[in-house]
Design an enzyme around this catalytic site. Structure first.
Site, PDB file in Angstrom:
ATOM      1  N   SER A 132       0.748  -1.436   0.054  1.00 52.45           N
ATOM      2  CA  SER A 132      -0.004  -0.039   0.314  1.00 52.45           C
ATOM      3  C   SER A 132       0.725   1.251   0.013  1.00 52.45           C
ATOM      4  O   SER A 132       0.512   2.499   0.191  1.00 52.45           O
ATOM      5  CB  SER A 132      -0.789   0.011   1.233  1.00 52.45           C
ATOM      6  OG  SER A 132      -0.004  -0.237   2.425  1.00 52.45           O
ATOM      7  N   ASN A 169      -1.817  -3.428  13.056  1.00 52.84           N
ATOM      8  CA  ASN A 169      -3.220  -3.061  13.478  1.00 52.84           C
ATOM      9  C   ASN A 169      -3.584  -1.782  14.184  1.00 52.84           C
ATOM     10  O   ASN A 169      -4.401  -1.119  13.673  1.00 52.84           O
ATOM     11  CB  ASN A 169      -3.772  -4.401  13.818  1.00 52.84           C
ATOM     12  CG  ASN A 169      -3.623  -5.783  12.783  1.00 52.84           C
ATOM     13  OD1 ASN A 169      -2.950  -5.487  11.895  1.00 52.84           O
ATOM     14  ND2 ASN A 169      -3.924  -6.563  13.336  1.00 52.84           N
ATOM     15  N   THR A 193     -40.997  25.888  -6.419  1.00 53.56           N
ATOM     16  CA  THR A 193     -41.211  24.334  -5.958  1.00 53.56           C
ATOM     17  C   THR A 193     -41.639  23.747  -7.271  1.00 53.56           C
ATOM     18  O   THR A 193     -42.277  24.410  -8.240  1.00 53.56           O
ATOM     19  CB  THR A 193     -42.586  24.245  -5.027  1.00 53.56           C
ATOM     20  OG1 THR A 193     -43.759  24.476  -5.854  1.00 53.56           O
ATOM     21  CG2 THR A 193     -42.346  24.611  -3.944  1.00 53.56           C
ATOM     22  N   HIS A 194     -41.194  22.592  -7.414  1.00 53.40           N
ATOM     23  CA  HIS A 194     -41.411  21.789  -8.876  1.00 53.40           C
ATOM     24  C   HIS A 194     -40.506  22.467 -10.123  1.00 53.40           C
ATOM     25  O   HIS A 194     -41.082  22.300 -10.962  1.00 53.40           O
ATOM     26  CB  HIS A 194     -42.815  21.571  -9.281  1.00 53.40           C
ATOM     27  CG  HIS A 194     -43.425  20.930  -7.928  1.00 53.40           C
ATOM     28  ND1 HIS A 194     -43.566  19.466  -7.716  1.00 53.40           N
ATOM     29  CD2 HIS A 194     -44.254  21.601  -7.132  1.00 53.40           C
ATOM     30  CE1 HIS A 194     -44.246  19.419  -6.811  1.00 53.40           C
ATOM     31  NE2 HIS A 194     -44.896  20.657  -6.082  1.00 53.40           N
ATOM     32  N   LYS A 235     -19.674  30.767 -26.514  1.00 51.46           N
ATOM     33  CA  LYS A 235     -19.927  29.982 -25.556  1.00 51.46           C
ATOM     34  C   LYS A 235     -19.143  30.322 -24.290  1.00 51.46           C
ATOM     35  O   LYS A 235     -18.049  30.744 -24.155  1.00 51.46           O
ATOM     36  CB  LYS A 235     -19.508  28.512 -25.446  1.00 51.46           C
ATOM     37  CG  LYS A 235     -20.500  27.656 -26.407  1.00 51.46           C
ATOM     38  CD  LYS A 235     -21.932  27.521 -25.958  1.00 51.46           C
ATOM     39  CE  LYS A 235     -21.913  26.610 -24.891  1.00 51.46           C
ATOM     40  NZ  LYS A 235     -22.829  25.472 -24.946  1.00 51.46           N
ATOM     41  N   ASN A 275     -18.933  28.698 -20.587  1.00 50.18           N
ATOM     42  CA  ASN A 275     -19.558  27.539 -19.884  1.00 50.18           C
ATOM     43  C   ASN A 275     -19.354  27.619 -18.392  1.00 50.18           C
ATOM     44  O   ASN A 275     -18.183  27.948 -17.975  1.00 50.18           O
ATOM     45  CB  ASN A 275     -19.078  26.074 -20.461  1.00 50.18           C
ATOM     46  CG  ASN A 275     -19.483  26.028 -21.745  1.00 50.18           C
ATOM     47  OD1 ASN A 275     -20.742  26.531 -22.265  1.00 50.18           O
ATOM     48  ND2 ASN A 275     -18.903  25.392 -22.721  1.00 50.18           N
ATOM     49  N   GLU A 321     -20.326  22.560 -12.891  1.00 53.16           N
ATOM     50  CA  GLU A 321     -20.414  21.252 -13.325  1.00 53.16           C
ATOM     51  C   GLU A 321     -19.651  20.196 -12.702  1.00 53.16           C
ATOM     52  O   GLU A 321     -20.067  19.172 -12.312  1.00 53.16           O
ATOM     53  CB  GLU A 321     -20.341  21.305 -14.781  1.00 53.16           C
ATOM     54  CG  GLU A 321     -21.513  22.013 -15.416  1.00 53.16           C
ATOM     55  CD  GLU A 321     -21.421  22.163 -17.102  1.00 53.16           C
ATOM     56  OE1 GLU A 321     -20.850  21.399 -17.656  1.00 53.16           O
ATOM     57  OE2 GLU A 321     -21.832  23.430 -17.514  1.00 53.16           O
ATOM     58  N   TYR A 364      -8.662  -7.425  12.845  1.00 48.71           N
ATOM     59  CA  TYR A 364      -8.447  -6.801  11.467  1.00 48.71           C
ATOM     60  C   TYR A 364      -8.278  -7.728  10.271  1.00 48.71           C
ATOM     61  O   TYR A 364      -8.130  -8.944  10.355  1.00 48.71           O
ATOM     62  CB  TYR A 364      -6.817  -6.395  11.765  1.00 48.71           C
ATOM     63  CG  TYR A 364      -6.311  -5.752  10.541  1.00 48.71           C
ATOM     64  CD1 TYR A 364      -6.472  -4.582  10.190  1.00 48.71           C
ATOM     65  CD2 TYR A 364      -5.486  -6.700   9.663  1.00 48.71           C
ATOM     66  CE1 TYR A 364      -5.709  -3.610   8.882  1.00 48.71           C
ATOM     67  CE2 TYR A 364      -4.925  -6.086   8.495  1.00 48.71           C
ATOM     68  CZ  TYR A 364      -5.168  -4.729   8.178  1.00 48.71           C
ATOM     69  OH  TYR A 364      -4.644  -4.339   6.834  1.00 48.71           O
ATOM     70  N   GLN A 377      -7.269  -2.166   4.439  1.00 42.32           N
ATOM     71  CA  GLN A 377      -6.189  -1.592   3.613  1.00 42.32           C
ATOM     72  C   GLN A 377      -6.953  -0.717   2.583  1.00 42.32           C
ATOM     73  O   GLN A 377      -6.445   0.473   2.238  1.00 42.32           O
ATOM     74  CB  GLN A 377      -5.130  -2.318   3.005  1.00 42.32           C
ATOM     75  CG  GLN A 377      -4.140  -1.550   2.459  1.00 42.32           C
ATOM     76  CD  GLN A 377      -2.737  -2.613   2.204  1.00 42.32           C
ATOM     77  OE1 GLN A 377      -2.000  -2.739   3.254  1.00 42.32           O
ATOM     78  NE2 GLN A 377      -2.704  -2.724   0.817  1.00 42.32           N
ATOM     79  N   LYS A 428      -7.952   3.270   2.830  1.00 40.90           N
ATOM     80  CA  LYS A 428      -7.367   4.590   2.601  1.00 40.90           C
ATOM     81  C   LYS A 428      -7.600   5.450   1.395  1.00 40.90           C
ATOM     82  O   LYS A 428      -7.771   6.654   1.267  1.00 40.90           O
ATOM     83  CB  LYS A 428      -5.759   4.283   2.903  1.00 40.90           C
ATOM     84  CG  LYS A 428      -5.433   4.306   3.894  1.00 40.90           C
ATOM     85  CD  LYS A 428      -4.424   3.368   4.407  1.00 40.90           C
ATOM     86  CE  LYS A 428      -4.410   2.927   5.603  1.00 40.90           C
ATOM     87  NZ  LYS A 428      -5.290   1.433   5.462  1.00 40.90           N
TER      88      LYS A 428
HETATM   89  N1  ARG Z   1      -1.121  -1.585   5.310  1.00 38.59           N
HETATM   90  C1  ARG Z   1      -1.940  -2.195   6.258  1.00 38.59           C
HETATM   91  C2  ARG Z   1      -3.578  -1.255   6.340  1.00 38.59           C
HETATM   92  O1  ARG Z   1      -3.518  -0.300   5.586  1.00 38.59           O
HETATM   93  C3  ARG Z   1      -1.520  -1.981   7.688  1.00 38.59           C
HETATM   94  C4  ARG Z   1      -1.861  -2.975   8.568  1.00 38.59           C
HETATM   95  C5  ARG Z   1      -1.598  -4.344   8.207  1.00 38.59           C
HETATM   96  N2  ARG Z   1      -1.633  -5.370   8.958  1.00 38.59           N
HETATM   97  C6  ARG Z   1      -1.535  -6.634   8.796  1.00 38.59           C
HETATM   98  N3  ARG Z   1      -1.703  -7.553   9.762  1.00 38.59           N
HETATM   99  N4  ARG Z   1      -1.242  -6.903   7.539  1.00 38.59           N
HETATM  100  O2  ARG Z   1      -4.375  -1.822   6.798  1.00 38.59           O
END
Ligand code: ARG
Length: 459
Positions: free
Chosen positions: A23, A110, A155-156, A283, A285, A290, A317, A322, A325
């Site tokens: 990640s 975790n 309205t509408h 134009k 715009n 938008e 966990y 992951q 994010k």
């Molecule tokens: N990169 C992982 C995440 O974003 C971190 C936690 C990983 N924990 C594990 N037991 N593999 O969730």
């Protein structure tokens, strides 16, 4: 590169697995929260005697150097170290050897990732709140300039009753005010410190969770280690709050687009916030509005993505998490892009007051007031409604507005109608007699503006 967790493995990880599993490409942006969290953890480990004060100091000092080096662009992260947490730990160990290997005592990625993401969201809520305050301030300033700007309320999408542009704008102020409140509520739920939850079952080390909480400026600590590592409610709340905010931005954008059309011409967007066409020279715009409207789809998608990721996860966990994010980052980035440009677009609008007034004057927006006039003369409302409707029907056939009728014409609909009907159905009267708290009368709007100012002074 050897894995930090490589001990029980006989083979190197398949390259495809590293690519798929890692990640670092998107969580690198958590470097500051990760290092700040690790500094607090190392300080605490030293303070309770799990590591020596010298070891603690060396770790803290080196982490600070790593932070400075990252900010100076001197550090390259590696996909082999999977994520930001292990990248930083690996760099630490590279720099100070065995002492660096003690940092992760009593901690798991975790609880570490739960900590980092909470810290990140707290910071971002503070940023977004400032941007949102500026949006509210801009709306309020425009409202103050338009307390006499009569426009039709709809309205509408049919002309309904006259209001003022100030009253219209203040409706959005209320929406953004609630958005602001939702973000502050979300902040409270983020503000709980999870370290000490370990992988899922806490730790045998006597960690001082209160100390870590205080060092990192959290308000409290999590109450259950399983929940501490598997809770992403705070992220869902953030995405919900940002989705609702996006709804408001999108609705207002839609109206700006509509009001900016040749057909409405209630507003004109500034040249600096409009764009041209590659083929049609005439134009101008409203691309900004938008795009803000369109980007709401991304934010809703981010919320749906995380809800879907979370809904079937057994405690505690799971690697699925992951996936939180990119959704969180995308929604935050999108809102942080939209708010300032949307606000600048609003502040540079030209308001076509005369066209708004013309819009309010057509379409019988005073038909309710005409019925109310009859009620005040003693006609029951339902009957007055009927008389008003018949008068409107007649006006349409004559291509006239209500106020264009002669008193003789009015009297054919009710003998109770007198000369005072004209002032009763004048647009200014229709607006300014709606003095009720929360209404569009100038008097009521000035109170709303005062309340709005007082609110902005408290945030
Ligand atoms: N990169 C992982 C995440 O974003 C971190 C936690 C990983 N924990 C594990 N037991 N593999 O969730």
């Amino acid at each position: 590169m050897a894995k930090l967790w490589g001990g029980r493995f006989n083979k190197a990880t398949d390259k495809k697995v590293d690519d798929f599993n890692s990640s670092i490409a998107f969580d690198a942006r958590l470097y500051k929260q990760d290092i700040t969290g690790s500094i607090a953890h190392a300080t605490m480990l030293g303070s309770v005697g799990i590591i020596t004060p010298e070891e603690s100091q060396l770790i803290v000092q080196t982490l600070k150097e790593i932070l400075a080096d990252i900010e100076a662009g001197k550090v390259a992260f590696s996909i082999d170290a999977e994520d930001i947490h292990m990248n930083i730990e690996t760099i630490l160990i590279d720099r100070i050897g065995d002492v660096g290997k003690k940092l992760h005592t009593g901690r798991s990625r975790n609880d570490q990732v739960a900590l980092d993401i909470r810290m990140y969201i707290k910071d971002e809520i503070t940023e977004i709140s400032k941007l949102l305050r500026h949006t509210m301030q801009t709306i309020l300033t425009k409202a103050e300039q338009n307390t006499d700007t009569i426009m039709p309320g709809y309205t509408h999408l049919q002309k309904a009753q006259p209001i003022t542009f100030a009253h219209y704008l203040l409706a959005y102020f209320q929406m953004f005010r609630r958005d602001y409140g939702r973000l502050q509520d979300t902040y409270k739920r983020c503000d709980v410190m999870p370290l000490g939850s370990g992988a899922l079952a806490g730790t045998t080390f006597p960690l001082d969770r209160e100390l870590v909480k205080n060092l990192l400026g959290f308000s409290s600590i999590t109450e259950n280690s399983l929940d501490g590592v598997s809770d992403r409610d705070f992220a869902l709340e953030l995405l919900s709050a940002l989705s609702i905010l996006s709804v408001h931005l999108s609705r207002m954008s839609e109206e700006m687009i509509l009001f900016n059309t040749h057909e409405f011409s209630y507003i004109e967007m500034d040249d600096a916030f409009s764009t041209g066409s590659s083929i049609m020279p005439q134009k101008k715009n409203p691309d900004i509005a938008e795009l803000v409207r369109g980007k709401s789809g991304r934010v809703f998608g981010d919320l749906m993505a995380l809800l879907t990721v979370m809904k079937g996860l057994p405690l505690a966990y799971n690697k699925d998490m992951q996936e939180d994010k990119e959704a969180i980052f995308d929604a935050i980035d999108t809102i942080k892009m939209c708010l300032p440009i949307f606000t600048d677009m609003l502040s540079t609008l030209t308001i076509r007051k005369e066209n708004m007034r013309k819009g309010a004057a057509g379409g019988f927006t005073n038909a309710t007031d005409y019925a109310d006039y009859l009620v005040k003369k003693g006609v029951p409302f339902r009957e007055a409604h009927g008389i008003s409707g018949r008068t409107v029907f007649y006006c349409i056939s004559q291509n006239k507005a209500l106020e264009d009728l002669s008193l003789e014409e009015f009297k054919t609909f009710s003998p109770l109608i007198e000369e005072d009907v004209y002032s009763a159905i004048a647009l200014e009267t229709c607006v300014n007699e709606r003095k009720i708290y929360g209404g569009p009368a100038k008097e009521a709007v000035l109170t709303a503006i005062q309340n709005a100012k007082e609110f902005l002074d408290t945030i």
